[in-house]
Design a protein around this motif. Sequence first.
Motif, PDB file in Angstrom:
ATOM      1  N   GLY A   1       0.803  -1.201   0.000  1.00 43.64           N
ATOM      2  CA  GLY A   1       0.000   0.000   0.000  1.00 43.64           C
ATOM      3  C   GLY A   1       0.842   1.261   0.000  1.00 43.64           C
ATOM      4  N   PHE A   2       0.168   2.403  -0.079  1.00 44.03           N
ATOM      5  CA  PHE A   2       0.861   3.682  -0.189  1.00 44.03           C
ATOM      6  C   PHE A   2       1.750   3.974   1.012  1.00 44.03           C
ATOM      7  CE2 PHE A   2       0.558   8.103   1.356  1.00 44.03           C
ATOM      8  CZ  PHE A   2       1.519   8.661   0.531  1.00 44.03           C
TER       9      PHE A   2
ATOM     10  N   SER B   1       4.790   1.889   1.116  1.00 40.88           N
ATOM     11  CA  SER B   1       5.672   2.265   0.020  1.00 40.88           C
ATOM     12  C   SER B   1       6.360   3.591   0.298  1.00 40.88           C
ATOM     13  CB  SER B   1       4.869   2.361  -1.280  1.00 40.88           C
ATOM     14  OG  SER B   1       5.699   2.728  -2.365  1.00 40.88           O
TER      15      SER B   1
ATOM     16  N   GLU C   1       7.767   6.695  -7.917  1.00 41.63           N
ATOM     17  CA  GLU C   1       6.470   6.086  -8.235  1.00 41.63           C
ATOM     18  C   GLU C   1       6.095   6.312  -9.691  1.00 41.63           C
ATOM     19  OE1 GLU C   1       4.622   3.480  -7.342  1.00 41.63           O
ATOM     20  OE2 GLU C   1       4.102   4.365  -5.396  1.00 41.63           O
TER      21      GLU C   1
ATOM     22  N   ARG D   1      -1.481   3.192  -5.663  1.00 40.75           N
ATOM     23  CA  ARG D   1      -0.799   3.899  -4.578  1.00 40.75           C
ATOM     24  C   ARG D   1      -0.881   5.412  -4.765  1.00 40.75           C
ATOM     25  NH1 ARG D   1       3.035  -0.512  -4.924  1.00 40.75           N
ATOM     26  NH2 ARG D   1       4.322   0.696  -6.379  1.00 40.75           N
TER      27      ARG D   1
ATOM     28  N   GLU E   1      -4.050   6.577  -3.500  1.00 37.95           N
ATOM     29  CA  GLU E   1      -3.981   6.663  -2.040  1.00 37.95           C
ATOM     30  C   GLU E   1      -3.212   7.912  -1.609  1.00 37.95           C
ATOM     31  OE1 GLU E   1      -3.138   3.148   0.402  1.00 37.95           O
ATOM     32  OE2 GLU E   1      -3.114   1.995  -1.453  1.00 37.95           O
TER      33      GLU E   1
END
Length: 294
Positions: A2-3, A6, A53, A281, A284
């Motif tokens: 998940g964000f 990460s 990202e 992500r 998010e």
Amino acid sequence: MGFIDSLNQTAEYIESYLHDNISFKGSSRVLDEAMAYSLLGGGKRLRAYLVTEFCELCGRIRSASADYACAIEMIHAFSLIHDDLPAMDNDDMRRGKPSNHIAFGEATAILAGDSLALDAFKTICLSTNCSPEQNEKAVIALSEYAGSGGMCAGQQYDIDGEGKKLTLDELKRLVDLKTGALFSCACVLGCIAASASDEQTEAAKRFGLLTGRAFQITDDLLDIHSTPEELGKTVGKDILQEKSTFASLLGERNAREYAEQCIDESLSCLSLFPDSESKARLAEFCRFILERKK
């Protein structure tokens, strides 16, 4: 992943990468210490996260953009050092500790900021993760978004606007330059590292601008309602310095609604990219911008 996981993983990776790959072996030990004090002083590493990202979102491994992510963190650290100076925002605290000029004196703080800004471009130029052509594009992007056409111009607008009631359009221009420019730059650097299409790069640029605007609105609201312990920096300074903010111009409720509108539009920018964990992500991340407490 998940964000949040990460983001934390990226922050740890970039912190380690900065420590191991950015040389603090100049001619002055004091200057080296001052640079490291702000560059390695923690922080969410949101801009570095956006670089890595978007690199992954566009089809390349995150580590390929590590040097670009470090470079934008160096620029961000430089901006914070200078922003805290008495001649600028006059802040004594940053990230829960004394600002650079409090710890090292104004002259050294200025030189530390200057050195970080200049060394950021060297970091890109010496990168072997990307081609010389990509490095050239990255240098141009970083200079455009951070310099007189971007973040520095935004800081000047901020200074010029103290004690004045700006129009909404004037405030948008200020925020888009002072805050949004580096968010956009981060997204664009990730695209450059992954050789993304022009269309994807433009969408990423717009995503960064809108999330940067929403980020600043949240900052405005936190400056009103948070505490120095929670935020890690002085609060209430916007009112004391008579600065126009989205909260002061629109009212808190309307400012929140406008931030939500910016986030909705930023999410639409992601529609150009294929579905992936990176895309999820980043969605998010958009919600995090609105909900963050520091």
